[in-house]
Design a protein around this motif. Structure first.
Motif, PDB file in Angstrom:
ATOM      1  N   ASP A  44       0.854  -1.185   0.000  1.00  0.00           N
ATOM      2  CA  ASP A  44       0.000   0.000   0.000  1.00  0.00           C
ATOM      3  C   ASP A  44       0.891   1.237   0.000  1.00  0.00           C
ATOM      4  OD1 ASP A  44       0.743   0.651   2.669  1.00  0.00           O
ATOM      5  OD2 ASP A  44      -1.313   1.193   3.178  1.00  0.00           O
ATOM      6  N   LEU A  50       0.094  -6.012   0.733  1.00  0.00           N
ATOM      7  CA  LEU A  50      -1.228  -6.269   0.174  1.00  0.00           C
ATOM      8  C   LEU A  50      -1.310  -7.685  -0.396  1.00  0.00           C
ATOM      9  CD1 LEU A  50      -2.002  -2.903  -1.684  1.00  0.00           C
ATOM     10  CD2 LEU A  50      -2.787  -3.640   0.576  1.00  0.00           C
ATOM     11  N   LEU A 251      -4.906  -8.478   0.752  1.00  0.00           N
ATOM     12  CA  LEU A 251      -5.801  -7.330   0.830  1.00  0.00           C
ATOM     13  C   LEU A 251      -5.857  -6.708  -0.560  1.00  0.00           C
ATOM     14  CD1 LEU A 251      -7.448  -5.896   3.069  1.00  0.00           C
ATOM     15  CD2 LEU A 251      -5.542  -4.302   3.313  1.00  0.00           C
ATOM     16  N   ALA A 256      -4.321  -5.606  -6.316  1.00  0.00           N
ATOM     17  CA  ALA A 256      -2.941  -5.987  -6.047  1.00  0.00           C
ATOM     18  C   ALA A 256      -2.474  -7.077  -7.004  1.00  0.00           C
ATOM     19  CB  ALA A 256      -2.798  -6.454  -4.601  1.00  0.00           C
ATOM     20  N   ALA A 276      -4.298   0.669   2.934  1.00  0.00           N
ATOM     21  CA  ALA A 276      -4.642  -0.622   3.538  1.00  0.00           C
ATOM     22  C   ALA A 276      -5.694  -0.472   4.635  1.00  0.00           C
ATOM     23  CB  ALA A 276      -3.385  -1.293   4.096  1.00  0.00           C
ATOM     24  N   GLN A 279      -9.039   0.062   2.884  1.00  0.00           N
ATOM     25  CA  GLN A 279      -9.425  -1.177   2.207  1.00  0.00           C
ATOM     26  C   GLN A 279      -9.917  -2.211   3.217  1.00  0.00           C
ATOM     27  OE1 GLN A 279      -9.145  -1.571  -1.229  1.00  0.00           O
ATOM     28  NE2 GLN A 279      -9.912  -3.665  -1.251  1.00  0.00           N
TER      29      GLN A 279
END
Length: 682
Positions: A44, A50, A251, A256, A276, A279
């Motif tokens: 991130d 991620l 994530l 990603a 992050a 998210q």
């Protein structure tokens, strides 16, 4: 006595040997191919993990970063594995002598002579474990020392070291076994990570816990003897439970993964624009909304920071366990419903074809062979452009699109890099259906358009990496509409009716003013909500991944509440509330009528001329609308029955001409209208 000539010859011989060795080293350098192939890691914008992708054979080989690796672990690794690491040139002579003496005394080597540099050479070029391979490793170690710094060699070892199964490198091992990066490790975790590379399969904690525990204990003892750990701390570390291998943290799976696949070969990491923390909060919100709407429903969310077009959050689906969850629905072409109407009015304002207070007829109208209806089948007579957009009326939007031209409208959108997918069989008249979702568009392209509204009418591509975001902030972009027209549209959208349970933005003291628009596609397949608030553009979509129809879920009901929830999570900067300016309301809403006043006839209004497709029992008919309770409709003195399916009162005129309509409530109070029905000739 040594003569000068003998010294000269010796010096020349020494230089010649060095030249030969240098030439051989240059001709036969260490093979660094394995070091160059590492799992691309997407981070991130603050450097948080991620997602990563494996390399060949499904191996997780994550490039080590000494800056983000526990320094105490590095110190203890060197103390246990290669105490003179910083003093030797790849081979430790004292360790060689010790290993040779041990072999003579015990008949086998009870202590290893391989330095960390030699182990790194073996990891770069795996060979059978024999004397010949050991000699090659010594040569390769010297070559590595000549080419790399000690920190680079240590980082290389911590990238390639095996940790059992398909795990290579300390970062992959720490994430898989402990669930976190190796930035801070417990004493027990450090000991296990030092022990595993020496015999990774035999010591795997998830498969051979007793062997792993014994190996960890042995390393802890070595730490104590090396004076890098106390006896008490070693006892506590020995009591730590052994880990089991878990899944790698993931994530922003879709975004990603896309960035990891696009990463150039050899690039160890990609710094994305994803936040992050944001998210992490949005993914469960999307999952909860999708679950509440049905087992086959999923959802997508995009959050874009307008100033640099940075995508701060991208939820591609409501979870990979749901139908279609592996599909990134922010890239899927979907009908936007009414969500493109703001741009119709923006272009009309920009061209001088309309002003916000220009009156437009909202009545049954045929445009060639296309006849739109309002979503609730109710017409409102004359309305202003402001009202038509705020209340998402269909006929005024289509009339405005006809004025500016559907082809010109599409061309202006596409000039911003937006792709509209229109039906292959589209004809001129069906082009007007663009106003009501007659062309497909991706949520990403919708984000481009709404971010342009929030940026004074200037469109720019979205940014998914920090480098792209810096570039977007500097670039000029493409102007699709003047700033004044964009501001007028946003002002209107801020006055749209808020979802249930939410106060209008103008009444929210100190809160961000949300400019938003919803859309519902044919068959309720897609529910869309798009908003601009506090420097951010937000797109929310819910529906089925396969594009199937679902019952009665509109953009206002299924997507708009989530849009407002996302705005709350973003914590957009507050905008001072503007005073509410009185606006002329649609004819049926000019004043609030009390129940004692009796029924009020809304459609057809008195004196209206209504164009219909056909007349007679087989005609589509007109949906009657009136305010009041327990109402009965009459046409020319004859009562009209409610439709058994929809429950609405539908009138199918028998022939063109003039008719007297009346609506009567249970108390006998009535309202009437005289209307004219026109139908196609022949």
């Amino acid at each position: 006595m040594i003569t000068i000539s003998r010294l000269t010859r010796a010096l020349v011989a020494f230089v010649a040997v060095q030249v030969v060795l240098f030439a051989l080293s240059a001709a036969f350098p260490p093979d660094m191919a394995r070091a160059r192939r590492s799992s691309p890691v997407v981070l991130d914008h603050r450097g948080a993990w991620l997602r990563a992708l494996p390399v060949e054979d499904g191996r997780w080989r994550v490039r080590a970063d000494l800056q983000r690796t526990d320094p105490t672990f590095q110190k203890r690794l060197i103390a246990v594995e290669d105490a003179r690491f910083h003093g030797h040139l790849g081979v430790d002579p004292l360790a060689l002598v010790r290993a040779a003496g041990s072999a003579l005394i015990h008949g086998h080597a009870s202590s290893g002579a391989s330095t960390l540099t030699m182990q790194t050479a073996r990891l770069l070029e795996p060979r059978p474990r024999n004397l010949g391979s050991k000699l090659i490793e010594m040569v390769r170690a010297a070559q590595l020392e000549a080419r790399l710094t000690k920190r680079e060699i240590l980082a290389l070892y911590l990238t390639l070291a095996p940790y059992g199964g398909n795990l290579e490198g300390v970062r992959a091992a720490s994430l898989a076994y402990f669930g976190h990066e190796p930035t801070s490790l417990t004493d027990g975790e450090q000991a296990l990570l030092i022990a595993l590379p020496q015999s990774p399969e035999a010591r795997r904690p998830d498969r051979r816990p007793e062997a792993a525990r014994a190996a960890r204990r042995a390393v802890l003892d070595k730490m104590v003897r090396a004076h890098v750990l106390t006896e008490a701390a070693a006892s506590e570390a020995e009591a730590e439970p052994l880990p089991r291998r878990g899944a790698f943290p993931v994530l922003a799976w879709h975004a990603a993964g896309e960035l990891a696949l696009a990463a150039p070969a050899g690039q160890p990491s990609v710094v994305s624009t994803i936040d992050a923390d944001l998210q992490t909060r949005l993914e469960p919100m999307a999952a909860a909304v999708a679950a509440s709407q049905g087992p086959d429903v999923t959802a997508a969310i995009l959050v874009v920071r307008i100033k640099d077009r940075a995508v701060l959050a991208l939820v591609g689906s409501a979870g990979r366990e749901r139908p279609g969850g592996w599909i990134d629905l922010t890239r899927a072409v979907r009908s936007p419903g009414s969500a493109l109407k703001p741009f119709i009015y923006a272009f009309a304002f920009d061209d001088g074809a309309l002003a916000p207070d220009t009156q437009i007829d909202d009545a049954a109208t045929r445009f060639a062979d296309y006849q739109p209806e309002n979503f609730d089948h109710v017409f409102h007579d004359k309305v202003t452009a402001r009202e038509a957009l705020a209340y998402s009326l269909n006929v005024p939007a289509v009339a405005t699109l006809e004025k500016i031209g559907p082809d010109a409208f599409a061309a202006r959108l596409e000039s911003a890099g937006v792709r509209l997918v229109r039906p292959k069989a589209a004809v001129k008249a069906s082009g007007l259906a663009l106003a009501l979702g007659g062309a497909g568009i991706t949520p990403r392209d919708m984000a481009v358009l709404y971010a342009a509204l929030g940026d004074g009418g200037v469109a720019k591509p979205l940014a998914f990496t920090e480098a792209e975001a810096k570039s977007r902030e500097r670039m000029g972009g493409t102007r699709i509409v003047r700033a004044e027209a964009a501001a007028q549209v946003l002002d209107i959208l801020r006055e749209a009716p808020a979802p249930r349970g939410r106060a209008p933005s103008a009444l929210t003291k100190g809160g961000p003013a949300m400019a938003f628009k919803t859309g519902t596609s044919y068959g309720f397949r897609d529910a869309v909500a798009a908003g601009v608030v506090g420097g951010y553009a937000i797109i929310v979509w819910t529906g089925r991944a396969d594009g199937g129809a679902r019952g009665g879920l509109t953009g206002r009901d299924a997507a708009l509440p989530l849009l407002f929830d996302v705005a709350d999570v973003i914590d957009a900067p507050a905008i001072a509330p503007r005073p509410i300016a009185p606006k002329a309301a649609p004819g049926a809403l000019q004043r609030l009528r009390q129940a004692s006043e009796g029924p009020r006839l809304i459609f057809p209004p008195d004196g209206a001329t209504v164009q219909v497709d056909d007349v007679g029992p087989g005609a589509r008919g007109l949906v009657m609308a009136a305010g009041g309770e327990d109402l009965t409709w009459y046409v020319a003195g004859q009562p009209l029955a409610s439709d058994p399916v929809s429950g609405k009162v539908i009138w199918r005129p028998a022939a063109p001409g003039f008719y007297r309509l009346k609506v009567v409530d249970a108390q006998g109070r009535a309202a009437s209208a005289r209307v004219r029905i026109k139908a196609p000739v022949g």
